[in-house]
Design an enzyme around this catalytic site. Structure first.
Site, PDB file in Angstrom:
ATOM      1  N   GLU A  47      -5.510 -11.440 -21.319  1.00 18.82           N
ATOM      2  CA  GLU A  47      -4.903 -12.767 -21.140  1.00 18.82           C
ATOM      3  C   GLU A  47      -5.853 -13.892 -21.574  1.00 18.82           C
ATOM      4  OE1 GLU A  47      -3.620 -12.780 -17.047  1.00 18.82           O
ATOM      5  OE2 GLU A  47      -2.173 -11.164 -17.405  1.00 18.82           O
TER       6      GLU A  47
ATOM      7  N   ARG B  33      -6.403 -13.640  -6.736  1.00 16.29           N
ATOM      8  CA  ARG B  33      -5.099 -13.106  -6.312  1.00 16.29           C
ATOM      9  C   ARG B  33      -4.922 -13.308  -4.804  1.00 16.29           C
ATOM     10  NH1 ARG B  33      -1.130 -11.300  -9.952  1.00 16.29           N
ATOM     11  NH2 ARG B  33      -0.592  -9.619  -8.521  1.00 16.29           N
TER      12      ARG B  33
ATOM     13  N   LYS C 146       1.420 -23.142 -13.168  1.00 17.27           N
ATOM     14  CA  LYS C 146       2.695 -23.075 -13.866  1.00 17.27           C
ATOM     15  C   LYS C 146       3.353 -24.466 -13.895  1.00 17.27           C
ATOM     16  CE  LYS C 146       3.580 -18.249 -12.509  1.00 17.27           C
ATOM     17  NZ  LYS C 146       4.574 -17.351 -11.855  1.00 17.27           N
TER      18      LYS C 146
ATOM     19  N   THR D 211       3.600 -12.645  -4.582  1.00  7.95           N
ATOM     20  CA  THR D 211       4.561 -13.271  -5.500  1.00  7.95           C
ATOM     21  C   THR D 211       5.624 -14.104  -4.783  1.00  7.95           C
ATOM     22  OG1 THR D 211       4.261 -11.340  -6.926  1.00  7.95           O
ATOM     23  CG2 THR D 211       6.136 -12.761  -7.415  1.00  7.95           C
TER      24      THR D 211
ATOM     25  N   ASN E 211       6.358 -20.232  -8.128  1.00  7.14           N
ATOM     26  CA  ASN E 211       5.262 -19.938  -7.191  1.00  7.14           C
ATOM     27  C   ASN E 211       3.912 -20.491  -7.642  1.00  7.14           C
ATOM     28  OD1 ASN E 211       4.842 -18.155  -9.261  1.00  7.14           O
ATOM     29  ND2 ASN E 211       5.253 -16.302  -8.068  1.00  7.14           N
TER      30      ASN E 211
ATOM     31  N   HIS F 219      -0.281 -18.405 -11.783  1.00  4.43           N
ATOM     32  CA  HIS F 219      -0.473 -17.050 -12.289  1.00  4.43           C
ATOM     33  C   HIS F 219      -1.944 -16.708 -12.169  1.00  4.43           C
ATOM     34  CE1 HIS F 219      -0.587 -13.579 -14.988  1.00  4.43           C
ATOM     35  NE2 HIS F 219      -1.696 -14.122 -15.455  1.00  4.43           N
TER      36      HIS F 219
ATOM     37  N   TYR G 261       3.363 -12.078 -20.907  1.00  5.06           N
ATOM     38  CA  TYR G 261       4.216 -11.359 -19.952  1.00  5.06           C
ATOM     39  C   TYR G 261       4.789 -10.086 -20.572  1.00  5.06           C
ATOM     40  CZ  TYR G 261       4.182 -15.016 -16.315  1.00  5.06           C
ATOM     41  OH  TYR G 261       3.822 -15.893 -15.297  1.00  5.06           O
TER      42      TYR G 261
ATOM     43  N   ARG H  98       0.380 -20.031  -2.708  1.00  2.00           N
ATOM     44  CA  ARG H  98       1.834 -19.860  -2.675  1.00  2.00           C
ATOM     45  C   ARG H  98       2.385 -20.043  -1.266  1.00  2.00           C
ATOM     46  NH1 ARG H  98       1.648 -14.603  -6.745  1.00  2.00           N
ATOM     47  NH2 ARG H  98       1.959 -15.733  -8.703  1.00  2.00           N
TER      48      ARG H  98
ATOM     49  N   PHE I 282      14.601 -10.887 -14.975  1.00  2.00           N
ATOM     50  CA  PHE I 282      14.083 -12.245 -14.782  1.00  2.00           C
ATOM     51  C   PHE I 282      13.233 -12.714 -15.954  1.00  2.00           C
ATOM     52  CE2 PHE I 282      11.075  -9.393 -12.590  1.00  2.00           C
ATOM     53  CZ  PHE I 282       9.855  -9.783 -13.128  1.00  2.00           C
TER      54      PHE I 282
HETATM   55  N1  LIG Z   1      13.660 -14.010 -10.012  1.00  2.04           N
HETATM   56  C1  LIG Z   1      12.605 -13.195  -9.971  1.00  2.04           C
HETATM   57  N2  LIG Z   1      11.430 -13.623 -10.490  1.00  2.04           N
HETATM   58  C2  LIG Z   1      10.364 -12.780 -10.412  1.00  2.04           C
HETATM   59  C3  LIG Z   1      10.483 -11.496  -9.813  1.00  2.04           C
HETATM   60  N3  LIG Z   1       9.291 -10.880  -9.876  1.00  2.04           N
HETATM   61  C4  LIG Z   1       8.471 -11.744 -10.498  1.00  2.04           C
HETATM   62  N4  LIG Z   1       9.082 -12.900 -10.819  1.00  2.04           N
HETATM   63  C5  LIG Z   1       8.482 -14.045 -11.527  1.00  2.04           C
HETATM   64  O1  LIG Z   1       7.729 -13.508 -12.615  1.00  2.04           O
HETATM   65  C6  LIG Z   1       6.327 -13.790 -12.418  1.00  2.04           C
HETATM   66  C7  LIG Z   1       5.501 -12.608 -12.899  1.00  2.04           C
HETATM   67  O2  LIG Z   1       5.781 -11.513 -12.063  1.00  2.04           O
HETATM   68  P1  LIG Z   1       4.600 -10.580 -11.489  1.00  2.04           P
HETATM   69  O3  LIG Z   1       3.562 -10.381 -12.539  1.00  2.04           O
HETATM   70  O4  LIG Z   1       5.257  -9.370 -10.917  1.00  2.04           O
HETATM   71  O5  LIG Z   1       4.039 -11.438 -10.258  1.00  2.04           O
HETATM   72  P2  LIG Z   1       2.632 -12.181 -10.051  1.00  2.04           P
HETATM   73  O6  LIG Z   1       1.574 -11.323 -10.699  1.00  2.04           O
HETATM   74  O7  LIG Z   1       2.488 -12.265  -8.546  1.00  2.04           O
HETATM   75  O8  LIG Z   1       2.772 -13.546 -10.673  1.00  2.04           O
HETATM   76  C8  LIG Z   1       6.206 -14.078 -10.914  1.00  2.04           C
HETATM   77  O9  LIG Z   1       5.077 -14.840 -10.568  1.00  2.04           O
HETATM   78  C9  LIG Z   1       7.499 -14.815 -10.653  1.00  2.04           C
HETATM   79  O10 LIG Z   1       7.441 -16.164 -11.138  1.00  2.04           O
HETATM   80  C10 LIG Z   1      11.762 -11.102  -9.282  1.00  2.04           C
HETATM   81  O11 LIG Z   1      11.930 -10.001  -8.745  1.00  2.04           O
HETATM   82  N5  LIG Z   1      12.763 -11.990  -9.390  1.00  2.04           N
HETATM   83 MG   LIG Z   2       1.535 -10.608 -12.657  1.00  3.13          MG
END
Ligand SMILES: Nc1nc2c(ncn2[C@@H]2O[C@H](COP(=O)(O)OP(=O)(O)O)[C@@H](O)[C@H]2O)c(=O)[nH]1
Ligand SMILES: [Mg+2]
Length: 139
Positions: free
Chosen positions: A131, A86, A10, A92, A117, A120, A50, A103, A58
């Site tokens: 994707e 992963r 990212k 996350t 973080n 992705h 996304y 991370r 968010f």
């Molecule tokens: N502020 C905030 N950002 C979030 C949250 N959940 C996810 N994100 C952001 O959105 C991205 C995508 O979310 P997700 O797919 O759930 O997580 P990942 O698969 O671990 O990347 C995450 O990597 C974070 O950058 C949240 O609860 N709050």
């Molecule tokens: Mg994700």
């Protein structure tokens, strides 16, 4: 069975000069790099990427963050690479992501509207196929 996953370094990771470190960890684990390209995302591409998060609180900050600089788009290959990356990435939330993970080692919590973080990684074979099609159509 060999599979492929879509990984993004990212904009926070690229800006901090961690692209090489992420690639190093992918290769050190034994996965094969299939495609690596520094790219600028677009709002349209991110809405597809996304899709599961459209409408969440968010989402807008996430898109703004992902547009704040280039991302390194990567396709990596290997047995169970989707699950394996992963685990390399860690959960996350970077505050509680275990040390040893990308991370956990390289990111922390800041007072920002979206979590920074570093990476992705696709979360299932279906997501990976979708994707990879978004970021590398025709691969
Ligand atoms: N502020 C905030 N950002 C979030 C949250 N959940 C996810 N994100 C952001 O959105 C991205 C995508 O979310 P997700 O797919 O759930 O997580 P990942 O698969 O671990 O990347 C995450 O990597 C974070 O950058 C949240 O609860 N709050
Ligand atoms: Mg994700």
């Amino acid at each position: 069975m060999t599979e492929r996953t879509l990984i993004l370094v990212k904009p926070d990771g690229v800006k901090r000069g961690l692209s090489g470190e992420v690639l190093r960890r992918i290769e050190a684990k034994g996965y094969t790099l299939v495609a690596v390209e520094l790219r600028k995302a677009t709002p349209e591409l991110l809405a597809e990427h996304y899709a599961e998060h459209v409408g969440k609180p968010f989402y807008d900050p996430l898109v703004e963050f992902m547009l704040s600089g280039p991302v390194l788009a990567v396709v990596a290959e290997g047995q169970r690479v989707i699950e394996g990356f992963r685990v390399l990435a860690g959960p996350t939330d970077p505050t509680t992501a275990p040390p040893g993970s990308i991370r956990g080692d390289l990111a922390r919590t800041w007072d920002l509207p979206v979590i920074h973080n570093i990476v992705h990684g696709s979360d299932s074979p279906e997501s990976a196929e979708r994707e990879i099609g978004i970021w590398f159509p025709g691969i």
